[in-house]
Design a protein around this motif. Structure first.
Motif, PDB file in Angstrom:
ATOM      1  N   MET A  71       0.828  -1.252   0.105  1.00  0.00           N
ATOM      2  CA  MET A  71       0.012  -0.040   0.051  1.00  0.00           C
ATOM      3  C   MET A  71       1.060   1.121   0.008  1.00  0.00           C
ATOM      4  O   MET A  71       0.703   2.276  -0.676  1.00  0.00           O
ATOM      5  N   VAL A  72       1.971   1.230   0.535  1.00  0.00           N
ATOM      6  CA  VAL A  72       2.686   2.279   0.905  1.00  0.00           C
ATOM      7  C   VAL A  72       3.586   2.629  -0.791  1.00  0.00           C
ATOM      8  O   VAL A  72       3.551   3.631  -0.995  1.00  0.00           O
ATOM      9  N   VAL A  73       3.949   1.563  -1.212  1.00  0.00           N
ATOM     10  CA  VAL A  73       4.486   1.619  -2.557  1.00  0.00           C
ATOM     11  C   VAL A  73       3.411   2.188  -3.313  1.00  0.00           C
ATOM     12  O   VAL A  73       3.962   3.299  -4.241  1.00  0.00           O
ATOM     13  N   LEU A  74       2.341   1.660  -3.392  1.00  0.00           N
ATOM     14  CA  LEU A  74       1.386   2.084  -4.330  1.00  0.00           C
ATOM     15  C   LEU A  74       1.125   3.516  -4.178  1.00  0.00           C
ATOM     16  O   LEU A  74       0.731   4.343  -5.066  1.00  0.00           O
ATOM     17  N   TYR A  75       0.933   4.038  -2.952  1.00  0.00           N
ATOM     18  CA  TYR A  75       0.630   5.300  -2.666  1.00  0.00           C
ATOM     19  C   TYR A  75       1.690   6.129  -3.110  1.00  0.00           C
ATOM     20  O   TYR A  75       1.446   7.470  -3.782  1.00  0.00           O
ATOM     21  N   VAL A  76       3.167   6.149  -3.044  1.00  0.00           N
ATOM     22  CA  VAL A  76       4.145   6.769  -3.533  1.00  0.00           C
ATOM     23  C   VAL A  76       4.057   6.816  -5.086  1.00  0.00           C
ATOM     24  O   VAL A  76       4.325   7.742  -5.570  1.00  0.00           O
ATOM     25  N   LEU A  77       3.766   5.590  -5.550  1.00  0.00           N
ATOM     26  CA  LEU A  77       3.834   5.553  -7.180  1.00  0.00           C
ATOM     27  C   LEU A  77       2.614   6.442  -7.658  1.00  0.00           C
ATOM     28  O   LEU A  77       2.870   7.211  -8.621  1.00  0.00           O
ATOM     29  N   ILE A  78       1.338   6.531  -6.944  1.00  0.00           N
ATOM     30  CA  ILE A  78       0.457   7.467  -7.456  1.00  0.00           C
ATOM     31  C   ILE A  78       0.555   8.956  -7.347  1.00  0.00           C
ATOM     32  O   ILE A  78       0.334   9.899  -8.036  1.00  0.00           O
TER      33      ILE A  78
END
Length: 206
Positions: free
Chosen positions: A190-197
């Protein structure tokens, strides 16, 4: 290696008198915040099992692990406050910095700029980032009273949940470690996805 360490600690605890058991849990909860590889969460769940077996008291274990967690958090806070510049510059002159995870420090600082001490409030639920959050809080010189309060609330809630699960599942407390591993991977994803977004939005606006 972590599993072996957990087994050794469990075997040690099983052969100790109650007073010494409390001390071991206090030390584990403290150093888990300072040295992230220590599997403190699994051992706290084991404490719930011991409480269900009336080996130790549930409330004393909750209080001790909470106090130790907050002290560990504030120890890393002090390091961030004291050696913040060296940490950011990755200077090798300060020996203590060799043991500090700085890989995600800038990302956590961005979180704190956006959500403030709310990140500290959620720190116990953000697997793999706790020591980095405490460093970032110290580096950002967040208000000590608010930091201690939020860290305490986070520790009480998280440790209470782990102890409760350990109490309920009883001798199957080891299963909690497997679920925590899955939970950690989900949080990381979720953290990685948030950063990518966020990166995508940034470039899209440009």
């Amino acid at each position: 290696m972590i599993e072996q360490f957990t087994r050794e600690i469990v075997q040690l605890i099983q052969n100790l008198p109650p007073v010494s058991i409390y001390l071991v849990f206090f030390l584990v909860a403290y150093f888990e915040n300072v040295i992230p590889p220590i599997p403190g969460d699994v051992l706290v769940a084991f404490g719930g099992y011991l409480a269900a077996e009336s080996v130790v008291g549930l409330i004393p274990i909750l209080v001790l692990t909470t106090v130790a967690s907050v002290l560990g958090f504030m120890s890393m806070y002090w390091i961030g406050h004291r050696w913040g510049a060296q940490i950011e510059q990755k200077q090798k002159g300060v020996r203590v910095l060799r043991f500090i995870p700085v890989k995600y420090l800038n990302k956590v600082r961005l979180w704190m700029q956006q959500w403030g001490v709310g990140v500290v409030l959620a720190n116990r639920f953000l697997a793999g980032t706790r020591s980095v959050i405490s460093l970032a809080a110290g580096l950002g010189h967040t208000r000590i009273s608010s930091t201690v309060l939020c860290s305490t609330i986070s520790s009480v809630l998280w440790n209470g949940i782990l102890l409760g699960f350990g109490w309920v599942v009883h001798e199957n407390w080891k299963l909690i470690g497997e679920y925590l591993s899955i939970y950690g991977k989900v949080i990381l994803g979720m953290v990685v996805l948030y950063v990518l977004i966020r990166i995508g939005i940034h470039y899209y606006r440009k």
